[in-house]
Design a protein around this motif. Structure first.
Motif, PDB file in Angstrom:
ATOM      1  N   ILE A  25       0.830  -1.105   0.054  1.00  0.00           N
ATOM      2  CA  ILE A  25       0.113  -0.087  -0.018  1.00  0.00           C
ATOM      3  C   ILE A  25       0.931   1.175  -0.118  1.00  0.00           C
ATOM      4  CG2 ILE A  25      -1.652   1.394   1.531  1.00  0.00           C
ATOM      5  CD1 ILE A  25      -2.919  -1.434   2.363  1.00  0.00           C
ATOM      6  N   ILE A  26       2.009   1.191   0.944  1.00  0.00           N
ATOM      7  CA  ILE A  26       2.899   2.362   0.977  1.00  0.00           C
ATOM      8  C   ILE A  26       3.516   2.630  -0.441  1.00  0.00           C
ATOM      9  CG2 ILE A  26       5.183   3.220   1.841  1.00  0.00           C
ATOM     10  CD1 ILE A  26       4.206   1.879   4.382  1.00  0.00           C
ATOM     11  N   GLU A  27       3.748   1.563  -1.168  1.00  0.00           N
ATOM     12  CA  GLU A  27       4.414   1.739  -2.556  1.00  0.00           C
ATOM     13  C   GLU A  27       3.512   2.474  -3.559  1.00  0.00           C
ATOM     14  OE1 GLU A  27       5.814  -2.135  -3.720  1.00  0.00           O
ATOM     15  OE2 GLU A  27       7.417  -2.260  -2.374  1.00  0.00           O
ATOM     16  N   LYS A  28       2.214   1.835  -3.371  1.00  0.00           N
ATOM     17  CA  LYS A  28       1.043   2.571  -4.217  1.00  0.00           C
ATOM     18  C   LYS A  28       1.005   4.028  -4.097  1.00  0.00           C
ATOM     19  CE  LYS A  28      -1.371  -1.633  -4.907  1.00  0.00           C
ATOM     20  NZ  LYS A  28      -2.579  -2.437  -4.464  1.00  0.00           N
ATOM     21  N   LEU A  29       1.084   4.327  -2.563  1.00  0.00           N
ATOM     22  CA  LEU A  29       0.830   5.788  -2.223  1.00  0.00           C
ATOM     23  C   LEU A  29       2.034   6.661  -2.684  1.00  0.00           C
ATOM     24  CD1 LEU A  29      -0.268   5.512   1.363  1.00  0.00           C
ATOM     25  CD2 LEU A  29      -1.622   6.228  -0.361  1.00  0.00           C
ATOM     26  N   GLU A  30       3.251   5.972  -2.789  1.00  0.00           N
ATOM     27  CA  GLU A  30       4.511   6.794  -3.188  1.00  0.00           C
ATOM     28  C   GLU A  30       4.364   6.808  -4.629  1.00  0.00           C
ATOM     29  OE1 GLU A  30       7.229   3.965  -1.829  1.00  0.00           O
ATOM     30  OE2 GLU A  30       8.001   5.338  -0.028  1.00  0.00           O
ATOM     31  N   ALA A  31       3.671   5.966  -5.468  1.00  0.00           N
ATOM     32  CA  ALA A  31       3.665   6.308  -6.913  1.00  0.00           C
ATOM     33  C   ALA A  31       2.736   7.154  -7.233  1.00  0.00           C
ATOM     34  CB  ALA A  31       3.402   4.860  -7.535  1.00  0.00           C
ATOM     35  N   ILE A  32       1.731   7.840  -6.642  1.00  0.00           N
ATOM     36  CA  ILE A  32       0.796   8.929  -6.750  1.00  0.00           C
ATOM     37  C   ILE A  32       1.503  10.201  -6.983  1.00  0.00           C
ATOM     38  CG2 ILE A  32      -1.032  10.144  -6.132  1.00  0.00           C
ATOM     39  CD1 ILE A  32      -2.240   7.564  -4.459  1.00  0.00           C
ATOM     40  N   ASN A  33       1.209  10.724  -8.219  1.00  0.00           N
ATOM     41  CA  ASN A  33       1.674  12.166  -8.304  1.00  0.00           C
ATOM     42  C   ASN A  33       1.159  13.166  -7.567  1.00  0.00           C
ATOM     43  OD1 ASN A  33       2.773  14.515  -9.402  1.00  0.00           O
ATOM     44  ND2 ASN A  33       2.011  14.077 -11.484  1.00  0.00           N
ATOM     45  N   GLU A  34       1.859  13.618  -6.485  1.00  0.00           N
ATOM     46  CA  GLU A  34       1.273  14.784  -5.763  1.00  0.00           C
ATOM     47  C   GLU A  34       0.955  16.055  -6.390  1.00  0.00           C
ATOM     48  OE1 GLU A  34       4.720  16.702  -3.083  1.00  0.00           O
ATOM     49  OE2 GLU A  34       4.979  14.334  -3.209  1.00  0.00           O
ATOM     50  N   GLN A  35       1.472  16.202  -7.742  1.00  0.00           N
ATOM     51  CA  GLN A  35       1.110  17.579  -8.326  1.00  0.00           C
ATOM     52  C   GLN A  35      -0.108  17.533  -8.997  1.00  0.00           C
ATOM     53  OE1 GLN A  35       3.141  20.023  -7.798  1.00  0.00           O
ATOM     54  NE2 GLN A  35       4.665  18.855  -6.548  1.00  0.00           N
ATOM     55  N   ASP A  36      -0.560  16.373  -9.036  1.00  0.00           N
ATOM     56  CA  ASP A  36      -2.026  15.934  -9.879  1.00  0.00           C
ATOM     57  C   ASP A  36      -3.093  15.974  -8.663  1.00  0.00           C
ATOM     58  OD1 ASP A  36      -4.216  15.550 -11.498  1.00  0.00           O
ATOM     59  OD2 ASP A  36      -3.232  13.528 -12.240  1.00  0.00           O
ATOM     60  N   ASP A  37      -3.813  16.990  -8.433  1.00  0.00           N
ATOM     61  CA  ASP A  37      -4.963  16.668  -7.457  1.00  0.00           C
ATOM     62  C   ASP A  37      -6.351  16.649  -8.118  1.00  0.00           C
ATOM     63  OD1 ASP A  37      -5.358  19.105  -8.601  1.00  0.00           O
ATOM     64  OD2 ASP A  37      -5.471  20.089  -6.876  1.00  0.00           O
ATOM     65  N   SER A  38      -6.309  15.608  -9.227  1.00  0.00           N
ATOM     66  CA  SER A  38      -7.437  14.973  -9.838  1.00  0.00           C
ATOM     67  C   SER A  38      -8.429  14.467  -8.866  1.00  0.00           C
ATOM     68  CB  SER A  38      -6.852  14.445 -11.218  1.00  0.00           C
ATOM     69  OG  SER A  38      -6.378  13.108 -10.809  1.00  0.00           O
ATOM     70  N   LYS A  39      -9.561  14.029  -9.120  1.00  0.00           N
ATOM     71  CA  LYS A  39     -10.610  13.266  -8.494  1.00  0.00           C
ATOM     72  C   LYS A  39     -10.186  12.027  -8.380  1.00  0.00           C
ATOM     73  CE  LYS A  39     -14.568  16.134  -9.346  1.00  0.00           C
ATOM     74  NZ  LYS A  39     -15.843  16.370  -9.836  1.00  0.00           N
ATOM     75  N   GLU A  40      -9.504  11.501  -9.570  1.00  0.00           N
ATOM     76  CA  GLU A  40      -9.128   9.932  -9.476  1.00  0.00           C
ATOM     77  C   GLU A  40      -8.006   9.751  -8.536  1.00  0.00           C
ATOM     78  OE1 GLU A  40      -9.414  12.006 -12.178  1.00  0.00           O
ATOM     79  OE2 GLU A  40     -11.108  10.987 -13.310  1.00  0.00           O
ATOM     80  N   ASN A  41      -6.718  10.706  -8.339  1.00  0.00           N
ATOM     81  CA  ASN A  41      -5.917  10.440  -7.535  1.00  0.00           C
ATOM     82  C   ASN A  41      -6.562  10.502  -5.926  1.00  0.00           C
ATOM     83  OD1 ASN A  41      -3.900   9.903  -9.294  1.00  0.00           O
ATOM     84  ND2 ASN A  41      -2.977  11.994  -9.275  1.00  0.00           N
ATOM     85  N   VAL A  42      -7.353  11.691  -5.807  1.00  0.00           N
ATOM     86  CA  VAL A  42      -7.878  11.880  -4.454  1.00  0.00           C
ATOM     87  C   VAL A  42      -8.511  10.488  -4.158  1.00  0.00           C
ATOM     88  CG1 VAL A  42      -9.500  12.936  -3.089  1.00  0.00           C
ATOM     89  CG2 VAL A  42      -8.030  14.412  -4.563  1.00  0.00           C
ATOM     90  N   GLN A  43      -9.295  10.027  -5.046  1.00  0.00           N
ATOM     91  CA  GLN A  43     -10.181   8.778  -4.705  1.00  0.00           C
ATOM     92  C   GLN A  43      -9.265   7.605  -4.558  1.00  0.00           C
ATOM     93  OE1 GLN A  43     -13.631   8.684  -4.149  1.00  0.00           O
ATOM     94  NE2 GLN A  43     -13.185   6.611  -3.588  1.00  0.00           N
ATOM     95  N   GLN A  44      -8.298   7.604  -5.094  1.00  0.00           N
ATOM     96  CA  GLN A  44      -7.167   6.372  -5.074  1.00  0.00           C
ATOM     97  C   GLN A  44      -6.501   6.556  -3.538  1.00  0.00           C
ATOM     98  OE1 GLN A  44      -3.914   6.381  -7.863  1.00  0.00           O
ATOM     99  NE2 GLN A  44      -3.129   4.315  -6.962  1.00  0.00           N
TER     100      GLN A  44
END
Length: 617
Positions: A463-482
């Protein structure tokens, strides 16, 4: 000779008519004086802030020199003493009630200072009575003297001798009259009129040459101008009351002084009257200001009474609520002590109203704590019974059934009300200690737990690896929901090895905080999400740790509720009485809104805990 006499008489009559007007003009000042003296008697001049011992010392000084002290001064000291004395007794009574005593059982304590005070007041009263009696004797003697002076004047007027020869005797009688001061008040005006009558008759008969009259007028003018100057200086006298009393003496001297030259009479009297008016106006304004201040004090004290009388006792259902109200009452009592006297006719009534409101509060508080004590004793017995049941099960090896029974006991514990603070921690530690011991033994007896924890560790690392892979510059609804989905997945994963717990938890929350900040998610959602993710860590200590965490949050919840109630009460108080500026109200409103948000967050946390406890059961 006869013609001259007849020719001069009308002129004399006119002049003496002016003398009469001049002599009688100051009389209205006596009426004015009486009105002002009535005000002085009725208006209570506040005594300076003194201790009881200092008041006693001043009264001892007065008892040595009673004739130089006023009734107002003595009454002011007496009222100040009993205000302090009553406040002390009120404090002792409140303390008695707070310690569990009933208001009607309170017995005021003997005060040796009060006994000494009464003795001194008795001495002062006796001396004042004696002084008054002596003064009445003097007034009666003076009355007889002035009556005899009038008789002698009458004889001079009716004497067939030349009035010029009697002039020296006439002046001697005038001097004697002026030196004889106080007479009974009810006789004063009649006496004065008779005296003036014969003085005027004597002047009618007196064939003074111009030299005699001019000399007399000149001396009288000097005296009256001096009196005018003295009256004018009183306008700058700092002590308004003293200035007024000094003016009354000047009025008496002015009245006792003979006439001045006809062309100067109106001018001299107008000057003296103008000076008198200035002093009287200051005196009147002084007492009007006192009355206004006393009325303002009454208004403030009335508001305090209304605040206490408006308490809704049905809302005070726990110790914290009563403690909050008690602090409010004590603050109002302290505020009351800083407020000066109310108008004399209302001063005792408003204090009795205030004392009644306070007595009712502390009486109801005593009744509440008496009932609460009985309830807490019953709750303590119930919790001790649960302790005994838990202690009887703590060594059981029937893991499943015993765990179910202990879980039910923990739920039952939640339904029991509070116990006394001195027993609370001990009985809780006893109960939770028995539960903890059982669940610790149960965990040790489950060998497969280690492999499950290792598996959970790998899931959380993924789960931590998946969180690290999220682009923090992109605050799209998809990323927030992920992020939300991964947080939910994390919360569903069970325990990890104890040694790895802190490290993996810290790593996870560091990432979550970073993403929350980047996606600008609300602080409350962030805190609630962090709490949800920590549930598994809490659960590692067994179900009992969930109960322990829930009890801690409940205490926090109750404290916040009480703090919110206090803020809301303060808002009402400021609106009703002090009417402070908008800045203070805005600040308190801001704190209220923040506190409401914090309370809602705690409620959500308790709800999460309840769901976890239910799942465990």
């Amino acid at each position: 000779m006869t013609d001259t006499h007849d020719t001069n008489l009308p002129e004399k009559a006119v002049e003496l008519e002016e003398d009469k007007k001049t002599a009688e003009v100051p009389e209205p000042a006596t009426t004015e004086t009486s009105a002002e003296e009535t005000i002085t008697e009725k208006v209570e001049e506040p005594a300076p802030k003194l201790t009881k011992e200092e008041i006693l010392a001043k009264l001892k000084e007065i008892s040595e020199n009673v004739e130089n002290s006023t009734k107002t001064e003595i009454d002011g000291l007496k009222q100040a003493f009993y205000k302090l004395h009553n406040a002390e007794q009120e404090g002792l009574k409140n303390q008695f009630i707070e310690n569990g005593g009933a208001a009607e059982d309170f017995v005021p304590q003997a005060d040796p200072v009060e006994e000494e005070f009464k003795n001194i007041m008795s001495v002062i009263k006796e001396k004042r009575n004696a002084a008054n009696a002596e003064l009445e004797k003097v007034k009666e003697m003076n009355l007889q003297i002035k009556l005899s002076i009038i008789e002698e004047l009458k004889e001079l007027v009716e004497s067939p001798d030349d009035a010029n020869k009697n002039y020296a005797e006439f002046k001697k009688l005038q001097q004697q009259w002026n030196e004889t001061k106080p007479v009974p008040q009810m006789k004063e005006n009649e006496l004065w009129k008779n005296y003036q009558l014969y003085v005027e008759k004597f002047y009618d008969l007196l064939k003074l040459n111009n030299e005699f009259r001019e000399y007399d007028f000149k001396k009288n003018l000097e005296i009256k101008l001096h009196l005018c100057e003295a009256a004018e200086k009183l306008a700058d006298e700092p002590d308004v009351v003293s200035a007024f009393h000094q003016l009354q003496k000047l009025h008496q001297e002015f009245r006792d002084t003979g006439p001045v030259a006809k062309e100067l009479r109106n001018e001299v009297w107008a000057r003296f009257k103008a000076a008198s008016t200035a002093v009287n106006r200051r005196h009147q304004q002084h007492f009007e200001a006192l009355k206004e201040a006393e009325q303002n004090n009454l208004d403030q004290k009335t508001v305090i009474c209304e605040i206490i009388e408006a308490f809704d006792y049905s809302e005070l259902k726990n110790f914290a609520a009563w403690d909050s109200k008690t602090q409010e009452v004590i603050a109002l009592q302290n505020k009351w002590k800083t407020i000066g006297f109310a108008p004399q006719k209302m001063n005792v009534k408003i204090f009795e109203r205030f004392r009644k409101a306070c007595d009712e509060f502390f009486q109801k508080k005593g009744e509440f704590f008496k009932t609460l004590k009985e309830e807490m004793n019953a709750n303590l017995e119930k919790k001790r019974a649960l302790c005994e049941k838990a202690e009887a099960l703590k060594d059981s090896t029937d893991w499943k059934n015993t765990a179910e029974v202990l879980t039910k006991l923990q739920k039952e514990w939640k339904t029991i009300g509070p116990v006394a603070k001195k027993h609370s921690d001990a009985v809780w530690k006893r109960f939770i200690g028995a539960c903890d011991y059982f669940f610790e033994q149960k965990n040790k007896a489950t060998p497969s737990q280690r492999s499950v924890e290792l598996e959970n560790l790998e899931k959380k690392k993924a789960i931590i690896e998946k969180l690290e892979a999220i682009n923090e510059q992109d605050d799209s609804k998809e990323n927030v929901q992920q992020v939300r989905d991964l947080m939910k997945e994390w919360n569903n994963v069970g325990f990890v090895p104890f040694k790895e717990k802190d490290k993996i938890y810290k790593q996870y929350h560091s990432l979550i905080d970073k993403l929350f900040e980047a996606f600008n998610l609300s602080a409350s959602n962030k805190k609630l999400s962090n709490f949800k993710s920590s549930i598994n860590s809490i659960r590692e200590g067994g179900t009992q740790t969930l109960y322990r965490e829930r009890e801690k949050l409940m205490r926090t919840f109750e404290n916040m509720k009480n703090e919110l109630q206090t803020y809301e009460n303060n808002l009402g108080f400021l609106t009703a009485s002090s009417k402070k500026g908008n800045s203070l109200l805005t600040e308190i409103n801001r704190k209220v809104e923040k506190l409401k948000g914090d309370i809602e967050l705690v409620k959500q946390k308790i709800k999460v805990l309840d769901e976890s406890i239910q799942n465990e059961a």
